[in-house]
Design a protein around this motif. Structure first.
Motif, PDB file in Angstrom:
ATOM      1  N   ALA A 173       0.783  -1.038   0.078  1.00 35.13           N
ATOM      2  CA  ALA A 173       0.021   0.035  -0.001  1.00 35.13           C
ATOM      3  C   ALA A 173       0.716   1.448   0.110  1.00 35.13           C
ATOM      4  CB  ALA A 173      -1.036  -0.014   1.362  1.00 35.13           C
ATOM      5  N   THR A 174       1.990   1.157   0.647  1.00 29.13           N
ATOM      6  CA  THR A 174       2.914   2.223   0.563  1.00 29.13           C
ATOM      7  C   THR A 174       3.514   2.677  -0.688  1.00 29.13           C
ATOM      8  OG1 THR A 174       3.514   2.040   3.094  1.00 29.13           O
ATOM      9  CG2 THR A 174       5.120   3.352   1.643  1.00 29.13           C
ATOM     10  N   ARG A 175       3.782   1.787  -1.516  1.00 28.83           N
ATOM     11  CA  ARG A 175       4.175   1.918  -2.828  1.00 28.83           C
ATOM     12  C   ARG A 175       3.127   2.171  -3.701  1.00 28.83           C
ATOM     13  NH1 ARG A 175       7.438  -2.872  -1.422  1.00 28.83           N
ATOM     14  NH2 ARG A 175       5.807  -4.296  -1.944  1.00 28.83           N
ATOM     15  N   LEU A 176       1.999   1.868  -3.518  1.00 31.74           N
ATOM     16  CA  LEU A 176       0.811   2.361  -4.254  1.00 31.74           C
ATOM     17  C   LEU A 176       0.449   3.879  -4.201  1.00 31.74           C
ATOM     18  CD1 LEU A 176      -1.763  -0.719  -4.166  1.00 31.74           C
ATOM     19  CD2 LEU A 176      -0.190  -0.132  -6.108  1.00 31.74           C
ATOM     20  N   PHE A 177       0.628   4.082  -2.797  1.00 26.32           N
ATOM     21  CA  PHE A 177       0.362   5.535  -2.399  1.00 26.32           C
ATOM     22  C   PHE A 177       1.386   6.511  -3.198  1.00 26.32           C
ATOM     23  CE2 PHE A 177       0.683   9.078   0.644  1.00 26.32           C
ATOM     24  CZ  PHE A 177      -0.653   9.496   0.356  1.00 26.32           C
ATOM     25  N   GLN A 178       2.529   5.941  -2.877  1.00 28.49           N
ATOM     26  CA  GLN A 178       3.857   6.838  -3.535  1.00 28.49           C
ATOM     27  C   GLN A 178       3.695   6.909  -5.116  1.00 28.49           C
ATOM     28  OE1 GLN A 178       7.045   4.867  -2.295  1.00 28.49           O
ATOM     29  NE2 GLN A 178       7.228   5.597  -0.162  1.00 28.49           N
ATOM     30  N   THR A 183       2.252  10.113  -9.506  1.00 22.52           N
ATOM     31  CA  THR A 183       1.464  10.166 -10.720  1.00 22.52           C
ATOM     32  C   THR A 183       0.628  11.641 -10.932  1.00 22.52           C
ATOM     33  OG1 THR A 183       1.406   7.952 -11.033  1.00 22.52           O
ATOM     34  CG2 THR A 183      -0.304   9.258 -12.189  1.00 22.52           C
ATOM     35  N   ARG A 184       0.186  12.119  -9.592  1.00 21.65           N
ATOM     36  CA  ARG A 184      -0.450  13.269  -9.571  1.00 21.65           C
ATOM     37  C   ARG A 184       0.520  14.324  -9.959  1.00 21.65           C
ATOM     38  NH1 ARG A 184      -4.127  13.624  -4.360  1.00 21.65           N
ATOM     39  NH2 ARG A 184      -4.923  11.925  -5.581  1.00 21.65           N
ATOM     40  N   ILE A 185       1.801  14.361  -9.163  1.00 25.50           N
ATOM     41  CA  ILE A 185       2.556  15.467  -9.353  1.00 25.50           C
ATOM     42  C   ILE A 185       3.184  15.758 -10.776  1.00 25.50           C
ATOM     43  CG2 ILE A 185       5.044  16.220  -8.704  1.00 25.50           C
ATOM     44  CD1 ILE A 185       4.664  14.989  -6.013  1.00 25.50           C
ATOM     45  N   GLN A 186       3.231  14.517 -11.467  1.00 27.22           N
ATOM     46  CA  GLN A 186       3.702  14.557 -12.788  1.00 27.22           C
ATOM     47  C   GLN A 186       2.614  15.052 -13.748  1.00 27.22           C
ATOM     48  OE1 GLN A 186       4.810  10.539 -13.802  1.00 27.22           O
ATOM     49  NE2 GLN A 186       6.696  10.376 -12.496  1.00 27.22           N
ATOM     50  N   ALA A 187       1.358  14.764 -13.526  1.00 27.50           N
ATOM     51  CA  ALA A 187       0.144  15.228 -14.201  1.00 27.50           C
ATOM     52  C   ALA A 187       0.095  16.700 -13.964  1.00 27.50           C
ATOM     53  CB  ALA A 187      -1.088  14.649 -13.664  1.00 27.50           C
ATOM     54  N   TYR A 188       0.180  17.320 -12.665  1.00 29.61           N
ATOM     55  CA  TYR A 188       0.278  18.675 -12.368  1.00 29.61           C
ATOM     56  C   TYR A 188       1.417  19.331 -13.204  1.00 29.61           C
ATOM     57  CZ  TYR A 188      -3.443  18.436  -8.801  1.00 29.61           C
ATOM     58  OH  TYR A 188      -4.567  18.365  -8.153  1.00 29.61           O
TER      59      TYR A 188
END
Length: 296
Positions: A173-178, A183-188
């Motif tokens: 779960a930690t790897r999925l959250f990271q 992904t969100r930072i790259q999208a922004y």
């Protein structure tokens, strides 16, 4: 008579051994369940000096960061067999799972997407909090499972009711959250760069629409602040700007051309300049660069 006495003595001795074995098994396993000590890495820092406690907490934090990516079985080694288990009076505990069996359990958990779903006890996302995988392939918060064991008094899975089970610390779960945060930072960042690129293209490339092209040319003229033809020094009357329209009301409208170097001229003035120019390919009268012209 002697044979009967021997038989009775043997039966009584077996009964004594059996009762002692059962009593030993009850005292060692049933009357003293202690699930809070199932974590061998847990440390208590009560009664220590504050500075010593801070140092211990820093070392524990560093050790915790080092062990975030390492998977290990949380349960301690099983206790030795009691006398009742050795005699076959009580069933012996199951053998601990091997690495291959844990691999199959984890594969089943990944197929069920247990780490991608909220914890079944607190109904919150795992995020960066420690999580544990049970031998029945269900995943929970480590703190939630320990609280459930403490209040229930037994090791039974909250979902499938399997009893007993083994626990293993994982970090899926930690790897999925990271990965989701990255992904969100790259999208922004991609959105910011795309908007920045679009603003640059919008300022440098002429649009194909006639109305937008006129606005593009007028904005370039506004940026330059040039309202007169550099050749005849009269107003560029073909532009729909307030200042230019006010200056050219008394003049006849004359067609205007825009050069690729962003300079504006009257079409007749530029044609006359090209006719009197000695070069085969005339240059811009202002910046002396080769150009392409477009009427506006």
């Amino acid at each position: 008579m002697a044979l009967r006495k021997n038989l009775k003595s043997n039966a009584s001795s077996k009964l004594v051994i059996t009762s002692a074995a059962f009593q030993d098994h009850i005292m060692r396993s049933l009357l003293h369940p202690d699930f809070s000590l199932s974590d061998p890495l847990r440390r208590h820092s009560r009664g220590k000096h504050p500075q010593v406690r801070e140092g211990v907490e820093e070392r524990d934090l560093q050790r915790r960061h080092e062990q975030e990516e390492r998977e290990y079985v949380l349960d301690p080694a099983p206790p030795p067999l009691t006398l009742a288990q050795k005699l076959g009076l009580v069933a012996s505990p199951r053998e601990r799972l091997t690495e291959d069996e844990w691999t199959r359990v984890k594969e089943r958990s990944v197929q069920q997407e247990e780490s991608a779903q909220p914890c079944a006890i607190c109904r919150e996302e795992f995020q960066l909090q420690p999580q544990v995988l049970l031998s029945c392939s269900h995943v929970f918060h480590r703190a939630c499972l320990q609280a459930f064991e403490r209040f229930s008094g037994r090791k039974r899975c909250p979902l499938c009711r399997r009893e007993p089970y083994e626990t293993r610390v994982i970090s899926d779960a930690t790897r999925l959250f990271q990965h989701r945060c990255a992904t969100r930072i790259q999208a922004y960042w991609r959105g910011y760069m795309a908007r920045k690129w679009y603003r640059t293209i919008k300022k440098t490339i002429c649009p194909k629409d006639k109305r937008l092209r006129r606005q593009f040319f007028e904005s370039r003229v506004i940026q330059r602040g040039v309202w007169d033809c550099p050749i005849c020094l009269t107003a560029l009357s073909n532009l729909s700007l307030p200042t230019v329209s006010a200056r050219s009301n008394h003049q006849q409208r004359r067609p205007t051309v825009l050069l690729s170097c962003s300079h504006l001229f009257h079409q007749l003035c530029l044609e006359a300049f090209e006719a009197f120019s000695a070069d085969s390919r005339p240059l811009c009268p202002l910046c002396r660069s080769a150009y392409h012209k477009k009427p506006i």
